[in-house]
Scaffold this motif. Structure first.
Motif, PDB file in Angstrom:
ATOM      1  N   ALA A  30       0.820  -1.204   0.000  1.00 32.43           N
ATOM      2  CA  ALA A  30       0.000   0.000   0.000  1.00 32.43           C
ATOM      3  C   ALA A  30       0.858   1.260   0.000  1.00 32.43           C
ATOM      4  O   ALA A  30       0.463   2.290  -0.523  1.00 32.43           O
ATOM      5  CB  ALA A  30      -0.928  -0.008   1.210  1.00 32.43           C
TER       6      ALA A  30
ATOM      7  N   ARG B   6      -5.733   4.526  -6.405  1.00 35.81           N
ATOM      8  CA  ARG B   6      -4.984   3.749  -5.416  1.00 35.81           C
ATOM      9  C   ARG B   6      -4.862   4.567  -4.121  1.00 35.81           C
ATOM     10  O   ARG B   6      -3.993   5.431  -3.992  1.00 35.81           O
ATOM     11  CB  ARG B   6      -3.603   3.366  -5.949  1.00 35.81           C
TER      12      ARG B   6
ATOM     13  N   ASP C 282      -1.464   5.909  -1.948  1.00 37.91           N
ATOM     14  CA  ASP C 282      -0.248   6.021  -2.748  1.00 37.91           C
ATOM     15  C   ASP C 282       0.042   7.478  -3.080  1.00 37.91           C
ATOM     16  O   ASP C 282      -0.854   8.333  -3.102  1.00 37.91           O
ATOM     17  CB  ASP C 282      -0.375   5.218  -4.035  1.00 37.91           C
TER      18      ASP C 282
ATOM     19  N   ALA D 197       3.101  -2.577  -8.985  1.00 37.20           N
ATOM     20  CA  ALA D 197       2.683  -2.767  -7.600  1.00 37.20           C
ATOM     21  C   ALA D 197       3.083  -4.116  -7.022  1.00 37.20           C
ATOM     22  O   ALA D 197       3.061  -4.299  -5.800  1.00 37.20           O
ATOM     23  CB  ALA D 197       1.167  -2.606  -7.494  1.00 37.20           C
TER      24      ALA D 197
END
Length: 299
Positions: A5, A29, A32, A212
């Motif tokens: 995360a 997201r 982020d 990611a």
């Protein structure tokens, strides 16, 4: 597949066709951090500037305790202009990816976008990731140089080759054909070049998924939408999707429209390594075309 995360992202080429969709995906997201750099903010022909920007950004990531990932969507993509401007194309496409990879080696991940133009286009089966590169244009040669530079840096990096990208941002073949279709205008399109139309929004989602991931990633992957068609077939599909008469689209040959840079006759890439890596499966190109033409204005 595991993700983290606490990621900080640096997107180069952020004002371009793919860059805009990368930013849209990253906006979803939560938690982020994203730094978006277009040509005005980062001149990829200036080695000192590139290295300084990446070092400063990495220092900020360390202070924040975030995992750094660079998505390099910047490129010199004027294929014909590159034939007489090889020095600039080589800096942007060949040298700059290496500078990015060198600064990131041991510190963060690089996802670098490359192209089908690194191949000669003479195949009859989809190109696997380990197929020998044999570019026929300056654009292809400079992009191949960028791939070599990324590999030589030896860091946590993946080169992702794609092809026939179109999207809501900037000029592209699908937008051009959509405009002609809405005008009810006839158009002649080459039928002897075959590839996989790739919606930038789906490509962006895949690149972010790759960035990611934690743990090792393959050094080279291919990501296009599924299936293949000629430019002529794609143009007819655009006309059909917009309710225009597909008979207005007529086929022609590459030889009838000579260009400064040669175009690959075969641009179909084998995406099996992408699937083997557990990344999101691409949708069929006709499905994504249908969705794209309803999601963004075709003019």
């Amino acid at each position: 597949m595991s993700v983290t995360a606490a990621t900080t992202w640096l997107v180069t080429g952020a004002r371009g066709q793919l860059g805009g969709d990368l930013l849209a995906v990253l906006a979803g997201r939560a938690g982020d951090d994203v730094t978006a750099l277009g040509r005005a903010e980062l001149d990829l022909t200036d080695e000192g500037r590139v290295r300084d920007v990446v070092r400063d950004w990495l220092a900020g990531a360390r202070r924040q305790g975030r995992r750094p990932v660079v998505l390099n969507a910047a490129a010199y993509t004027a294929v014909d202009a590159a034939e007489t401007d090889e020095a600039t194309a080589l800096l942007v496409n060949g040298s700059a990816p290496g500078w990015l990879a060198e600064e990131l080696a041991g510190h963060g991940r690089l996802v670098h976008v490359s192209t089908d133009y690194v191949f000669d286009g003479t195949a009859t089966e989809p190109y696997p990731v380990d197929a020998p590169v044999a570019p026929r244009s300056v654009y292809g040669r400079t992009k191949a140089a960028g791939e070599r530079a990324v590999a030589a840096a030896g860091g946590d990096a993946t080169v992702v080759r794609t092809a026939w990208v179109y999207g809501a941002h900037g000029a592209n073949f699908v937008r051009t054909m959509a405009g002609r279709a809405l005008d009810g205008a006839p158009v002649s399109v080459v039928d002897d070049q075959v590839g996989s139309p790739t919606w930038a929004a789906d490509l962006a989602a895949g690149l972010v998924a790759l960035g990611a991931r934690t743990g090792p990633v393959p050094p080279v992957l291919h990501r296009t939408d599924a299936g293949a068609v000629s430019w002529y077939g794609l143009a007819r599909a655009v006309y059909e999707e917009l309710g225009a008469d597909p008979a207005l689209v007529t086929p022609t040959t590459t030889a009838a429209f000579p260009r400064p840079a040669p175009r690959p006759a075969w641009s179909v890439l084998d995406g099996s390594a992408w699937l083997a890596a557990g990344l999101p499966a691409p949708r069929p190109w006709r499905t994504t075309l249908h969705l794209a033409l309803r999601e963004w204005p075709p003019r």
